[in-house]
Design a protein around this motif. Structure first.
Motif, PDB file in Angstrom:
ATOM      1  N   THR A  93       0.637  -1.200  -0.064  1.00 44.80           N
ATOM      2  CA  THR A  93       0.094   0.093   0.014  1.00 44.80           C
ATOM      3  C   THR A  93       1.077   1.244  -0.005  1.00 44.80           C
ATOM      4  O   THR A  93       0.427   2.269  -0.487  1.00 44.80           O
ATOM      5  N   VAL A  94       2.106   1.248   0.679  1.00 50.05           N
ATOM      6  CA  VAL A  94       2.986   2.314   0.644  1.00 50.05           C
ATOM      7  C   VAL A  94       3.345   2.793  -0.675  1.00 50.05           C
ATOM      8  O   VAL A  94       3.202   3.815  -1.453  1.00 50.05           O
ATOM      9  N   ILE A  95       3.520   1.591  -1.747  1.00 49.28           N
ATOM     10  CA  ILE A  95       3.879   1.665  -3.075  1.00 49.28           C
ATOM     11  C   ILE A  95       2.609   2.387  -3.769  1.00 49.28           C
ATOM     12  O   ILE A  95       3.118   3.409  -4.769  1.00 49.28           O
ATOM     13  N   LYS A  96       1.416   2.127  -3.552  1.00 53.92           N
ATOM     14  CA  LYS A  96       0.051   2.839  -3.906  1.00 53.92           C
ATOM     15  C   LYS A  96       0.322   4.310  -3.518  1.00 53.92           C
ATOM     16  O   LYS A  96      -0.170   5.008  -4.662  1.00 53.92           O
ATOM     17  N   VAL A  97       0.479   4.457  -2.444  1.00 56.38           N
ATOM     18  CA  VAL A  97       0.504   5.799  -1.928  1.00 56.38           C
ATOM     19  C   VAL A  97       1.419   6.697  -2.548  1.00 56.38           C
ATOM     20  O   VAL A  97       1.247   7.844  -3.061  1.00 56.38           O
ATOM     21  N   THR A  98       2.589   6.413  -2.582  1.00 57.97           N
ATOM     22  CA  THR A  98       3.838   6.961  -3.098  1.00 57.97           C
ATOM     23  C   THR A  98       3.740   7.253  -4.773  1.00 57.97           C
ATOM     24  O   THR A  98       4.370   7.998  -5.075  1.00 57.97           O
ATOM     25  N   SER A  99       2.948   6.366  -5.253  1.00 58.21           N
ATOM     26  CA  SER A  99       2.782   6.600  -6.812  1.00 58.21           C
ATOM     27  C   SER A  99       2.068   7.691  -7.233  1.00 58.21           C
ATOM     28  O   SER A  99       2.022   8.083  -8.338  1.00 58.21           O
ATOM     29  N   ASN A 100       1.249   8.297  -6.213  1.00 59.85           N
ATOM     30  CA  ASN A 100       0.465   9.231  -6.509  1.00 59.85           C
ATOM     31  C   ASN A 100       1.567  10.602  -6.793  1.00 59.85           C
ATOM     32  O   ASN A 100       2.578  10.742  -6.266  1.00 59.85           O
ATOM     33  N   PRO A 101       1.105  11.338  -7.857  1.00 59.24           N
ATOM     34  CA  PRO A 101       2.268  12.282  -8.447  1.00 59.24           C
ATOM     35  C   PRO A 101       2.318  13.400  -7.393  1.00 59.24           C
ATOM     36  O   PRO A 101       3.264  14.145  -7.668  1.00 59.24           O
TER      37      PRO A 101
ATOM     38  N   PHE B 245       2.601  13.085  -4.341  1.00 51.61           N
ATOM     39  CA  PHE B 245       3.350  12.686  -3.109  1.00 51.61           C
ATOM     40  C   PHE B 245       4.795  13.368  -3.115  1.00 51.61           C
ATOM     41  O   PHE B 245       5.490  13.123  -3.922  1.00 51.61           O
ATOM     42  N   PRO B 246       4.968  13.847  -1.996  1.00 55.21           N
ATOM     43  CA  PRO B 246       6.419  14.676  -2.132  1.00 55.21           C
ATOM     44  C   PRO B 246       7.731  13.555  -1.759  1.00 55.21           C
ATOM     45  O   PRO B 246       7.347  12.705  -1.214  1.00 55.21           O
ATOM     46  N   ARG B 247       8.613  13.655  -2.681  1.00 57.74           N
ATOM     47  CA  ARG B 247       9.730  12.883  -2.659  1.00 57.74           C
ATOM     48  C   ARG B 247      10.846  13.799  -3.094  1.00 57.74           C
ATOM     49  O   ARG B 247      10.909  14.646  -3.554  1.00 57.74           O
ATOM     50  N   LEU B 248      12.145  13.153  -2.574  1.00 57.89           N
ATOM     51  CA  LEU B 248      13.402  13.704  -3.141  1.00 57.89           C
ATOM     52  C   LEU B 248      13.779  13.296  -4.501  1.00 57.89           C
ATOM     53  O   LEU B 248      13.446  12.312  -4.857  1.00 57.89           O
ATOM     54  N   GLN B 249      14.075  14.248  -5.221  1.00 58.50           N
ATOM     55  CA  GLN B 249      14.408  14.399  -6.648  1.00 58.50           C
ATOM     56  C   GLN B 249      15.274  13.259  -7.077  1.00 58.50           C
ATOM     57  O   GLN B 249      15.150  12.474  -7.915  1.00 58.50           O
ATOM     58  N   ASN B 250      16.589  13.367  -6.339  1.00 60.22           N
ATOM     59  CA  ASN B 250      17.552  12.367  -6.823  1.00 60.22           C
ATOM     60  C   ASN B 250      17.874  11.066  -6.019  1.00 60.22           C
ATOM     61  O   ASN B 250      18.799  10.332  -6.541  1.00 60.22           O
ATOM     62  N   ILE B 251      16.922  10.805  -5.272  1.00 63.19           N
ATOM     63  CA  ILE B 251      17.270   9.504  -4.263  1.00 63.19           C
ATOM     64  C   ILE B 251      15.698   8.914  -4.363  1.00 63.19           C
ATOM     65  O   ILE B 251      14.954   9.308  -3.715  1.00 63.19           O
ATOM     66  N   LYS B 252      15.938   7.759  -4.716  1.00 66.77           N
ATOM     67  CA  LYS B 252      14.585   6.853  -5.083  1.00 66.77           C
ATOM     68  C   LYS B 252      14.262   6.270  -3.687  1.00 66.77           C
ATOM     69  O   LYS B 252      15.138   5.774  -2.788  1.00 66.77           O
TER      70      LYS B 252
ATOM     71  N   TRP C  57       1.301  16.725   3.416  1.00 64.55           N
ATOM     72  CA  TRP C  57       0.841  16.094   2.193  1.00 64.55           C
ATOM     73  C   TRP C  57      -0.384  15.218   2.910  1.00 64.55           C
ATOM     74  O   TRP C  57      -1.532  15.065   2.442  1.00 64.55           O
ATOM     75  N   ILE C  58      -0.229  14.466   3.976  1.00 65.61           N
ATOM     76  CA  ILE C  58      -1.209  13.470   4.674  1.00 65.61           C
ATOM     77  C   ILE C  58      -2.419  14.462   5.176  1.00 65.61           C
ATOM     78  O   ILE C  58      -3.466  14.055   4.998  1.00 65.61           O
ATOM     79  N   ASP C  59      -1.833  15.565   5.734  1.00 67.89           N
ATOM     80  CA  ASP C  59      -2.837  16.395   6.205  1.00 67.89           C
ATOM     81  C   ASP C  59      -3.962  16.930   5.124  1.00 67.89           C
ATOM     82  O   ASP C  59      -5.076  16.997   5.312  1.00 67.89           O
TER      83      ASP C  59
END
Length: 100
Positions: free
Chosen positions: A60-68, A70-77, A88-90
């Protein structure tokens, strides 16, 4: 024997004061609890952290983080900025209820 008399306004003010003190104390304790939960995680989160925070399975983490959005670091997967994740959760709780 002395008698104590209070007007209705004094009684109402005393009651309001007690209610406000209880409300403020409760809000303070909730703020401390939320702060301890949020800032006990490192500034950069992993998928395992997300599973723990959201109380979900890794799939389910994979589903949530696949949302465009969702905040992520650009250069570190697989790494996410903690504060942006909590923001983002709020703001995406409706999406999370649907995804989870």
């Amino acid at each position: 024997m002395p008698t104590t008399t209070m007007t209705f306004d004094q009684l109402e003010a005393e009651f309001l004061k007690d209610r406000l003190e209880n409300l403020i104390q409760t809000a303070y304790e909730k703020g401390v609890e939320d702060g301890m939960k949020r800032f006990s995680y490192p500034p950069v989160l992993t998928n395992s952290h997300l599973a723990d925070i959201l109380q979900i399975a890794m799939s389910t983490v994979i589903k949530v983080t696949s949302n465009p959005s969702f905040p992520r670091l650009q250069n570190i997967k697989g790494r996410y900025p903690r504060d942006l994740v909590f923001e983002w959760i709020d703001s995406n709780s409706a999406y999370l209820r649907k995804a989870i």
